[in-house]
Motif scaffolding. Sequence first.
Motif, short mmCIF file in Angstrom:
data_model
loop_
_atom_site.label_atom_id
_atom_site.label_comp_id
_atom_site.label_asym_id
_atom_site.label_seq_id
_atom_site.Cartn_x
_atom_site.Cartn_y
_atom_site.Cartn_z
N ARG A 47 0.85 -1.19 0.00
CA ARG A 47 0.00 0.00 0.00
C ARG A 47 0.89 1.24 0.00
O ARG A 47 1.99 1.24 0.56
N ASP A 51 -1.86 5.91 1.68
CA ASP A 51 -2.89 5.00 2.18
C ASP A 51 -2.60 4.58 3.61
O ASP A 51 -3.50 4.48 4.44
N SER A 108 -9.87 11.20 6.58
CA SER A 108 -10.34 10.76 5.26
C SER A 108 -11.00 11.89 4.49
O SER A 108 -10.89 11.98 3.27
#
Length: 318
Positions: A47, A51, A108
């Motif tokens: 990843r 991320d 996020s």
Amino acid sequence: MGKGWAIALHGGAGDIPINLPQNKKEPRESALLHCLQLGISALKNGRSPLDVVELVVMELENHPLFNAGRGSVLTTEGTVEMDASIMDGKTKKCGAVSGVKTVKNAVSLARLVMEKTPHVYLGFEGAEAFAREQVVETANQSYFITPANVERLQQAKEANRVQLDYTRPIAKEVKVETHIANGDSQIGTVGCVAVDADGNLAAATSTGGVVNKRIGRIGDSPIIGSGTYANTYCAVSCTGVGEDIIRGTIARDVAALMEYKGLSLKEATSYVIKNGAPEGTFGLVAVSATGEIAMPFNTTGMFRACASQDGYSEVAIH
């Protein structure tokens, strides 16, 4: 080219009592270890660092013992106003949000600001409207308001102070207790930095702010260059007295010393810890493009954890 992946994370720095009781210490150490392992396995699975830092900070936000997301401390009105930011070192793309009230994971939303808008920073009603548009997961205030934080606000109000848990006063005229009677003050901000084997870097930071803060107060966490910064040299996430970290542009100073002066990560972070802001006000976690790790602080402690590809790992408080 990097020398392997590395990751570091924090759950706040400040005047953490040396004799912090086991029942306060153990759950936080376990949470740090759990988040560290989550980050390690994401890096091992290829990843991206971006991320990975988002994933780790989300997990810290979901933990009620940390002052971010679910465990966010309360404003003077008894409400929650959360701030977060995220930055990608290679592209210098970044996103930030402030004054978010209903979003479960502010980090996020910060990433969505970076990826879905031409902007870097959205705040308050505008950030909430953007969250609805992006259909991110939200919750009502009761999800965020923990009994411990209601009690902290009450104590701060009774003492007529803005309580920066585990840290010293933010202003001379404001009396600040360093920690509440039972030694269970909230830990500060959360953050994570990561680098992959190719030297790609990213940083993210998230917070609920300070107890009994004025509505609309913004600290260092969402401010790119103060609480969070990443470029091709390093990634940095800070924690402590937001006002001091903003005045010292702490995260950017670490990167600038590496970029313009050729200092190593250790040299740059040591210099900034000594000179960037007053003693007892802050700490940071940082990784370099070559996989070095630094986790210095000038407070009595900082909840922190790190690991690197060469097998080194650590979870520590003091």
